[in-house]
Design an enzyme around this catalytic site. Structure first.
Site, PDB file in Angstrom:
ATOM      1  N   ASP A 128     -10.160  -4.940  11.293  1.00  0.00           N
ATOM      2  CA  ASP A 128     -11.019  -3.898  12.514  1.00  0.00           C
ATOM      3  C   ASP A 128     -12.453  -3.057  11.410  1.00  0.00           C
ATOM      4  O   ASP A 128     -13.318  -3.742  11.355  1.00  0.00           O
ATOM      5  CB  ASP A 128     -10.047  -2.539  12.868  1.00  0.00           C
ATOM      6  CG  ASP A 128     -11.218  -1.527  13.560  1.00  0.00           C
ATOM      7  OD1 ASP A 128     -11.813  -1.560  13.947  1.00  0.00           O
ATOM      8  OD2 ASP A 128     -10.271  -0.577  14.457  1.00  0.00           O
TER       9      ASP A 128
ATOM     10  N   GLY B  11     -12.056  -3.281   8.226  1.00  0.00           N
ATOM     11  CA  GLY B  11     -12.216  -3.962   7.270  1.00  0.00           C
ATOM     12  C   GLY B  11     -11.742  -3.548   5.494  1.00  0.00           C
ATOM     13  O   GLY B  11     -11.637  -3.523   5.219  1.00  0.00           O
TER      14      GLY B  11
ATOM     15  N   LYS C 275       1.248  -0.926   0.052  1.00  0.00           N
ATOM     16  CA  LYS C 275      -0.146  -0.057   0.365  1.00  0.00           C
ATOM     17  C   LYS C 275       0.692   0.977   0.324  1.00  0.00           C
ATOM     18  O   LYS C 275       2.136   1.113   0.808  1.00  0.00           O
ATOM     19  CB  LYS C 275      -1.253  -0.155   1.497  1.00  0.00           C
ATOM     20  CG  LYS C 275      -1.971  -1.013   1.425  1.00  0.00           C
ATOM     21  CD  LYS C 275      -3.135  -0.677   2.228  1.00  0.00           C
ATOM     22  CE  LYS C 275      -2.320  -1.389   3.698  1.00  0.00           C
ATOM     23  NZ  LYS C 275      -3.052  -1.522   4.568  1.00  0.00           N
TER      24      LYS C 275
HETATM   25  C1  R5P Z   1      -2.352  -3.606  10.667  1.00  0.00           C
HETATM   26  O1  R5P Z   1      -1.406  -3.518  11.239  1.00  0.00           O
HETATM   27  C2  R5P Z   1      -3.393  -5.038  11.530  1.00  0.00           C
HETATM   28  O2  R5P Z   1      -2.380  -6.207  11.164  1.00  0.00           O
HETATM   29  C3  R5P Z   1      -4.607  -4.935  10.630  1.00  0.00           C
HETATM   30  O3  R5P Z   1      -4.396  -5.274   8.988  1.00  0.00           O
HETATM   31  C4  R5P Z   1      -5.455  -3.762  10.500  1.00  0.00           C
HETATM   32  O4  R5P Z   1      -5.394  -3.418  11.640  1.00  0.00           O
HETATM   33  C5  R5P Z   1      -7.114  -3.691   9.855  1.00  0.00           C
HETATM   34  O5  R5P Z   1      -7.649  -2.949  10.278  1.00  0.00           O
HETATM   35  P1  R5P Z   1      -8.720  -2.098   9.207  1.00  0.00           P
HETATM   36  O6  R5P Z   1      -9.713  -3.623   8.615  1.00  0.00           O
HETATM   37  O7  R5P Z   1      -8.936  -1.077  10.122  1.00  0.00           O
HETATM   38  O8  R5P Z   1      -8.335  -2.129   7.746  1.00  0.00           O
END
Ligand code: R5P
Length: 310
Positions: free
Chosen positions: A220, A222, A190
């Site tokens: 979290d 998503g 990313k």
């Molecule tokens: C980040 O370092 C974690 O491993 C997860 O990728 C992250 O917490 C996911 O967050 P979200 O679902 O809000 O993108």
């Protein structure tokens, strides 16, 4: 050996107790009118090896406080050894100073748990392994990988699979699963070139016509997973599924996953599934109860916990 459940995930604590063929210890965790937490352990714990099961998920601060107060009550009740069983360890993502004058909340939480009376911690897929070093007591960090490996083999026996890390930070985790399943690995890189310019997703690896499985520790909002899934389909993947240990799933995360190209997202029950999770057509939960029960039995018997990593 006694098992005490706080309120964050009672069904998981009950399943663990059933696996161990033990009743849950009689204990009351309730609120006063002003929402102060009151705990009362209703049976003798003097000299016992006690395991308190509590995920510090939403509502994180209430669940953390319940755990701390339960630990205090057990210590004052003269338990011989107290293990905080935290299938999901909240605040783990705040594991370093992210900028000047910011806290390291994971360390603060570790201090609170020890100060409240825990002698050991048992947890699962810690966001960062080095959080174990925030504690000066033993921390056993279990992995969902063996469980996921078995499930993937059963569910997708004939597919040409490829494990995918949704970000650079998760490569070690995804590689572990790729190694176990003997599959290739791809990585989503990313990048935001400039502030205010939308994120670019570069897929590292040839995912064309492959059945991709995204692997992560936490979902979290998503956002990470759904954007990664769209990038994979955009790069020619035949299908995208996901295996994630902790379904934090805040806000409209379940709806976001439903609307995404993710065929099926498998999460564990480290966090109790909401109604939205139960009703979702492309989210399913598999249980870590047996894994936790085995680890608790090993701790109690002073035998190897690492044998559960295989
Ligand atoms: C980040 O370092 C974690 O491993 C997860 O990728 C992250 O917490 C996911 O967050 P979200 O679902 O809000 O993108």
């Amino acid at each position: 050996m006694k098992i005490v459940a706080c309120n964050s995930n009672r069904p998981l604590a009950e399943a663990v107790a059933a696996s161990l063929n033990l009743p849950l210890c009689r204990a009351l965790v309730r609120r006063f009118a002003d929402m102060e937490i009151f705990v009362e352990i209703q049976e003798n714990v003097r000299g016992e090896d006690v395991f308190v099961v509590q995920s510090t998920c939403y509502p994180t601060n209430d669940n953390l406080m319940e755990l701390l107060i339960m630990l205090d009550a057990l210590r004052r009740g003269s338990a011989r050894r107290i293990t905080a069983v935290m299938p999901y360890f909240g605040y783990a993502r705040q594991d370093r100073k992210s900028g000047p004058r910011t806290p390291i909340s994971a360390k603060l939480v570790a201090n609170l748990i020890v100060e409240a009376g825990a002698n050991r911690v048992l947890t699962l897929d810690l966001h960062a392994g080095q959080i174990q070093g925030f504690f000066d007591i033993p921390v056993d960090n279990l992995f969902a990988a063996p469980l996921f490996t078995r499930d993937i083999r059963e569910r997708y026996p004939t597919r040409d699979l490829m494990m995918v890390s949704p970000d650079v930070g998760g490569v070690v985790r995804a590689r572990q699963l790729a190694k176990r399943l003997n599959t290739d690995l791809a990585i989503i890189d990313k990048r935001r070139e400039r502030a205010g310019v939308s994120e670019v997703m570069n897929v590292i690896g040839d995912v064309s016509k492959r059945h991709c499985i995204l692997v992560d520790d936490i979902i979290d909002s998503g956002g990470s997973l759904c954007n990664a899934a769209a990038a994979l389909i955009g790069s020619g993947a035949s299908s995208v599924s996901a295996y994630v240990t902790h379904g934090v799933l805040t806000g409209g995360a379940v709806a976001r996953v439903s609307a995404s190209p993710i065929e099926m997202m498998t999460i564990t029950d480290s966090i109790l599934g909401t109604e939205a999770v139960r009703l979702s057509a492309n989210v399913r939960q598999i249980s870590i109860a047996q894994l936790l029960a085995n680890a608790m039995r090993a701790i109690s018997d002073e035998s190897s916990v690492s044998s559960l990593f295989d």
